[in-house]
Scaffold this active site. Structure first.
Site, PDB file in Angstrom:
ATOM      1  N   LEU A 108       0.854  -1.211  -0.152  1.00 23.35           N
ATOM      2  CA  LEU A 108       0.046   0.073   0.014  1.00 23.35           C
ATOM      3  C   LEU A 108       0.943   1.295  -0.023  1.00 23.35           C
ATOM      4  O   LEU A 108       0.573   2.309  -0.445  1.00 23.35           O
ATOM      5  CB  LEU A 108      -1.029   0.107   1.320  1.00 23.35           C
ATOM      6  N   GLU A 150       4.955  -8.091   6.308  1.00 25.44           N
ATOM      7  CA  GLU A 150       4.630  -7.075   7.450  1.00 25.44           C
ATOM      8  C   GLU A 150       5.887  -7.166   8.499  1.00 25.44           C
ATOM      9  O   GLU A 150       6.066  -6.024   8.910  1.00 25.44           O
ATOM     10  CB  GLU A 150       3.315  -7.335   8.027  1.00 25.44           C
ATOM     11  N   HIS A 153       8.421  -4.850   7.285  1.00 22.71           N
ATOM     12  CA  HIS A 153       7.838  -3.296   7.736  1.00 22.71           C
ATOM     13  C   HIS A 153       8.296  -3.037   8.921  1.00 22.71           C
ATOM     14  O   HIS A 153       8.794  -1.870   9.159  1.00 22.71           O
ATOM     15  CB  HIS A 153       6.533  -3.038   7.499  1.00 22.71           C
TER      16      HIS A 153
HETATM   17 ZN    ZN Z   1       3.961  -3.183   2.528  1.00 24.34          ZN
END
Ligand code: ZN
Length: 185
Positions: A108, A150, A153
């Site tokens: 995203l 994730e 991240h």
């Molecule tokens: Zn991502």
């Protein structure tokens, strides 16, 4: 409340998240905002850095993806991944298992960019929930891929770091443009 999603080029995406030491009202509100933001953007995962907070907190939901299956065991018990979604993970620790497979990924924070990324087929993740209890996830398929994306991240690692150099080179002008747009805001 939906929050704006931080795009590539923002320094916070490179920040390692601090551990969440107490599940308070602020953390619960942040997790709720992240779920709302992820669902509104049709994403399967969102990390705290992507809403501007460098914390070890991520949310996931693979229940809407029909064509890429997942398996899930919660604390040793096999469950239908769809009914266990969404997941909220605090301070996750991940272990990778088995062979590495390529698969398409987006992010995203990188609108309209996708690439083939090699990821382990299955993972074990130990994390804390919003109730403050530890739990263990064993996952394969799309959910295992999303968990790896994730947890990366949360450590300031982005999917472009996992791309082949050829794939990254072919995206280089789009990446530069995105970085510039973000930094001009
Ligand atoms: Zn991502």
């Amino acid at each position: 409340m939906k929050r704006p999603i931080v795009k590539y080029g923002a320094p916070i995406l490179r920040a390692k998240g601090r551990a969440v030491t107490a599940v308070n009202e602020q953390i619960r509100a942040l997790a709720a905002d992240m779920l709302e933001t992820m669902h509104a953007a049709n994403g399967v995962g969102l990390a705290a850095q992507q809403v501007g907070e460098a914390l070890q907190l991520t949310v996931l939901d693979v229940s809407e993806v029909e064509d890429r299956p997942s398996t899930l065991k919660l604390s040793g018990i096999e469950v239908d991944p769809r009914v266990a979604m969404p997941l909220v993970l605090l301070n996750p620790e991940i272990r990778l298992h088995g062979e590495t497979l390529p698969g398409t990924e987006g992010c995203l924070s990188f609108p309209e960019i996708t690439a083939e990324i090699d990821r382990a087929f299955s993972v074990t993740v130990k994390a804390e929930g919003l109730d403050g209890e530890f739990f263990q996830i064993e996952a394969s398929g799309l959910l295992a891929r999303a968990l790896q994306h994730e947890v990366d991240h949360l450590n300031g690692i982005l999917f472009i770091d996992r791309m082949s150099s050829v794939a990254k080179a072919s995206l280089s002008s789009r990446l530069k443009r995105l970085q510039k747009e973000t930094q001009q805001r």
